[in-house]
Scaffold this motif. Structure first.
Motif, PDB file in Angstrom:
ATOM      1  N   MET A 146       0.827  -1.311   0.070  1.00 48.87           N
ATOM      2  CA  MET A 146       0.003  -0.070   0.221  1.00 48.87           C
ATOM      3  C   MET A 146       0.929   1.244   0.035  1.00 48.87           C
ATOM      4  O   MET A 146       0.568   2.148  -0.591  1.00 48.87           O
ATOM      5  CB  MET A 146      -0.991   0.083   1.217  1.00 48.87           C
ATOM      6  N   LEU A 147       2.098   1.265   0.801  1.00 51.35           N
ATOM      7  CA  LEU A 147       3.098   2.375   0.678  1.00 51.35           C
ATOM      8  C   LEU A 147       3.619   2.467  -0.844  1.00 51.35           C
ATOM      9  O   LEU A 147       3.510   3.617  -1.275  1.00 51.35           O
ATOM     10  CB  LEU A 147       3.907   1.892   1.562  1.00 51.35           C
ATOM     11  N   SER A 148       3.739   1.387  -1.340  1.00 47.09           N
ATOM     12  CA  SER A 148       4.266   1.578  -2.779  1.00 47.09           C
ATOM     13  C   SER A 148       3.317   2.089  -3.728  1.00 47.09           C
ATOM     14  O   SER A 148       3.703   2.770  -4.545  1.00 47.09           O
ATOM     15  CB  SER A 148       4.356   0.009  -3.118  1.00 47.09           C
ATOM     16  N   LEU A 149       2.083   1.724  -3.525  1.00 49.38           N
ATOM     17  CA  LEU A 149       0.966   2.229  -4.363  1.00 49.38           C
ATOM     18  C   LEU A 149       0.824   3.635  -4.179  1.00 49.38           C
ATOM     19  O   LEU A 149       0.918   4.471  -5.115  1.00 49.38           O
ATOM     20  CB  LEU A 149      -0.464   1.645  -4.035  1.00 49.38           C
ATOM     21  N   ALA A 150       0.823   4.273  -2.880  1.00 49.34           N
ATOM     22  CA  ALA A 150       0.539   5.601  -2.613  1.00 49.34           C
ATOM     23  C   ALA A 150       2.079   6.393  -3.350  1.00 49.34           C
ATOM     24  O   ALA A 150       1.568   7.410  -4.030  1.00 49.34           O
ATOM     25  CB  ALA A 150       0.885   5.783  -1.203  1.00 49.34           C
ATOM     26  N   ARG A 151       3.173   6.011  -3.168  1.00 46.67           N
ATOM     27  CA  ARG A 151       4.298   6.394  -3.974  1.00 46.67           C
ATOM     28  C   ARG A 151       4.141   6.472  -5.238  1.00 46.67           C
ATOM     29  O   ARG A 151       4.513   7.375  -6.075  1.00 46.67           O
ATOM     30  CB  ARG A 151       5.543   5.502  -3.408  1.00 46.67           C
ATOM     31  N   MET A 152       3.734   5.374  -5.874  1.00 49.09           N
ATOM     32  CA  MET A 152       3.609   5.150  -7.130  1.00 49.09           C
ATOM     33  C   MET A 152       2.498   6.161  -7.997  1.00 49.09           C
ATOM     34  O   MET A 152       2.753   6.788  -8.876  1.00 49.09           O
ATOM     35  CB  MET A 152       3.101   3.955  -7.708  1.00 49.09           C
ATOM     36  N   GLN A 153       1.405   6.630  -7.033  1.00 46.15           N
ATOM     37  CA  GLN A 153       0.583   7.344  -7.438  1.00 46.15           C
ATOM     38  C   GLN A 153       1.025   8.989  -7.375  1.00 46.15           C
ATOM     39  O   GLN A 153       0.972   9.670  -8.358  1.00 46.15           O
ATOM     40  CB  GLN A 153      -0.662   7.463  -6.333  1.00 46.15           C
ATOM     41  N   LEU A 154       1.979   9.119  -6.476  1.00 45.79           N
ATOM     42  CA  LEU A 154       2.420  10.663  -6.173  1.00 45.79           C
ATOM     43  C   LEU A 154       3.682  10.842  -7.189  1.00 45.79           C
ATOM     44  O   LEU A 154       3.853  11.783  -7.805  1.00 45.79           O
ATOM     45  CB  LEU A 154       2.911  10.835  -4.855  1.00 45.79           C
ATOM     46  N   THR A 155       4.207   9.823  -7.702  1.00 41.31           N
ATOM     47  CA  THR A 155       5.224  10.044  -8.876  1.00 41.31           C
ATOM     48  C   THR A 155       4.837   9.647 -10.145  1.00 41.31           C
ATOM     49  O   THR A 155       5.287   9.709 -11.300  1.00 41.31           O
ATOM     50  CB  THR A 155       6.468   9.058  -8.678  1.00 41.31           C
ATOM     51  N   GLY A 156       3.411   9.368 -10.456  1.00 42.13           N
ATOM     52  CA  GLY A 156       2.825   9.083 -11.511  1.00 42.13           C
ATOM     53  C   GLY A 156       3.256   8.049 -12.449  1.00 42.13           C
ATOM     54  O   GLY A 156       3.123   7.898 -13.803  1.00 42.13           O
ATOM     55  N   GLU A 157       3.559   7.013 -11.822  1.00 41.41           N
ATOM     56  CA  GLU A 157       4.009   5.780 -12.295  1.00 41.41           C
ATOM     57  C   GLU A 157       2.610   4.636 -12.724  1.00 41.41           C
ATOM     58  O   GLU A 157       3.116   3.638 -13.300  1.00 41.41           O
ATOM     59  CB  GLU A 157       5.149   4.781 -11.486  1.00 41.41           C
ATOM     60  N   LEU A 158       1.407   5.036 -12.324  1.00 39.50           N
ATOM     61  CA  LEU A 158       0.315   4.249 -12.452  1.00 39.50           C
ATOM     62  C   LEU A 158      -0.070   4.278 -13.817  1.00 39.50           C
ATOM     63  O   LEU A 158      -0.229   5.282 -14.380  1.00 39.50           O
ATOM     64  CB  LEU A 158      -0.401   4.702 -11.334  1.00 39.50           C
ATOM     65  N   THR A 159      -0.608   3.338 -14.414  1.00 37.96           N
ATOM     66  CA  THR A 159      -1.318   3.229 -15.671  1.00 37.96           C
ATOM     67  C   THR A 159      -2.430   2.360 -15.724  1.00 37.96           C
ATOM     68  O   THR A 159      -2.630   1.647 -14.736  1.00 37.96           O
ATOM     69  CB  THR A 159      -0.367   2.623 -16.805  1.00 37.96           C
ATOM     70  N   GLY A 160      -3.215   2.494 -16.572  1.00 36.68           N
ATOM     71  CA  GLY A 160      -4.199   1.505 -16.789  1.00 36.68           C
ATOM     72  C   GLY A 160      -5.262   1.469 -16.054  1.00 36.68           C
ATOM     73  O   GLY A 160      -5.770   2.537 -15.267  1.00 36.68           O
ATOM     74  N   GLU A 161      -6.169   0.381 -15.496  1.00 39.73           N
ATOM     75  CA  GLU A 161      -7.154   0.114 -14.972  1.00 39.73           C
ATOM     76  C   GLU A 161      -6.692   0.668 -13.245  1.00 39.73           C
ATOM     77  O   GLU A 161      -7.438   0.889 -12.407  1.00 39.73           O
ATOM     78  CB  GLU A 161      -7.522  -1.210 -14.848  1.00 39.73           C
ATOM     79  N   LEU A 162      -5.459   0.069 -12.779  1.00 39.87           N
ATOM     80  CA  LEU A 162      -5.018   0.472 -11.652  1.00 39.87           C
ATOM     81  C   LEU A 162      -4.905   2.172 -11.428  1.00 39.87           C
ATOM     82  O   LEU A 162      -5.621   2.538 -10.408  1.00 39.87           O
ATOM     83  CB  LEU A 162      -3.516   0.107 -11.265  1.00 39.87           C
ATOM     84  N   ARG A 163      -4.525   2.617 -12.380  1.00 39.16           N
ATOM     85  CA  ARG A 163      -4.565   4.363 -12.391  1.00 39.16           C
ATOM     86  C   ARG A 163      -6.015   4.682 -12.069  1.00 39.16           C
ATOM     87  O   ARG A 163      -6.294   5.580 -11.242  1.00 39.16           O
ATOM     88  CB  ARG A 163      -4.049   4.985 -13.525  1.00 39.16           C
ATOM     89  N   GLU A 164      -6.674   4.203 -13.073  1.00 36.37           N
ATOM     90  CA  GLU A 164      -8.386   4.578 -12.867  1.00 36.37           C
ATOM     91  C   GLU A 164      -8.985   4.233 -11.442  1.00 36.37           C
ATOM     92  O   GLU A 164      -9.728   5.151 -11.015  1.00 36.37           O
ATOM     93  CB  GLU A 164      -9.007   3.951 -14.253  1.00 36.37           C
TER      94      GLU A 164
END
Length: 195
Positions: free
Chosen positions: A95-113
């Motif tokens: 979950m910490l990794s997900l939060a960091r990925m969100q803040l750094t713009g690394e998320l794509t696709g369904e996960l980003r949506e």
């Protein structure tokens, strides 16, 4: 040994998926590896989650289960309790990794949506805390409540996500206190009696 079914089995699989996501990231999750980690047959997983992406989304939903936001009668106490809830979610490395990925713009696709949608829901929920505070006179009339919310919660989130995932209570309270002071916060009567 009795086979697990229902909610305990689902929880076991989703916890295993979060551990695997921590190991390989959300985009390289393999259902076979989750099955091995959860000690279940992979067909058990495929029956409920036909793709790794579906399992990833369910695992993150499970890991970020929403608790009701506090309503203590004090903005300061509400925000402290809300950030403590965030801290609990961030105790999971995935979950910490997900939060960091969100803040750094690394998320794509369904996960980003999914995360954008989840963030909008959370933003609406947290905004209510600040609206209640303004109605009680804890924030100046005419304050940009959304901006105040973003600055106060954003300060704590930054430290939590990038500096100190444990964020001890005293430090958390200092960050929130400083941020609220800058927003013109006036403690409620109940708050001043506590100090």
């Amino acid at each position: 040994m009795k086979k697990q079914r229902g909610t305990p089995l689902i929880t076991k699989i989703l916890d295993a998926a979060l551990m695997e996501i921590t190991r390989v990231g959300p985009y390289d999750l393999a259902i076979e590896d989750v099955a091995k980690r959860a000690d279940v047959n992979k067909t058990t997983i495929y029956r409920r989650w036909p793709t790794p992406q579906a399992l990833v989304l369910s695992a993150f939903e499970h890991g970020s289960a929403k608790a009701p936001l506090p309503d203590t009668g004090s903005l300061r106490e509400d925000v402290v309790e809300a950030v403590k809830l965030m801290r609990e979610v961030c105790r999971s490395p995935a979950m910490l990794s997900l939060a960091r990925m969100q803040l750094t713009g690394e998320l794509t696709g369904e996960l980003r949506e999914w995360l954008i949608s989840r963030t909008k829901d959370t933003d609406c929920d947290t905004l209510v805390m600040f609206q209640r505070a303004q109605a009680r006179g804890e924030l100046p009339t005419g304050s940009d409540i959304e901006l105040v919310r973003d600055l106060v919660l954003g300060s704590a989130q930054y430290v939590l996500y990038f500096r100190d995932a444990e964020l001890a209570d005293h430090k958390l309270e200092q960050i929130i206190g400083m941020s609220l002071t800058g927003a013109g916060y006036m403690p409620a009567a109940a708050d001043t009696q506590r100090t």
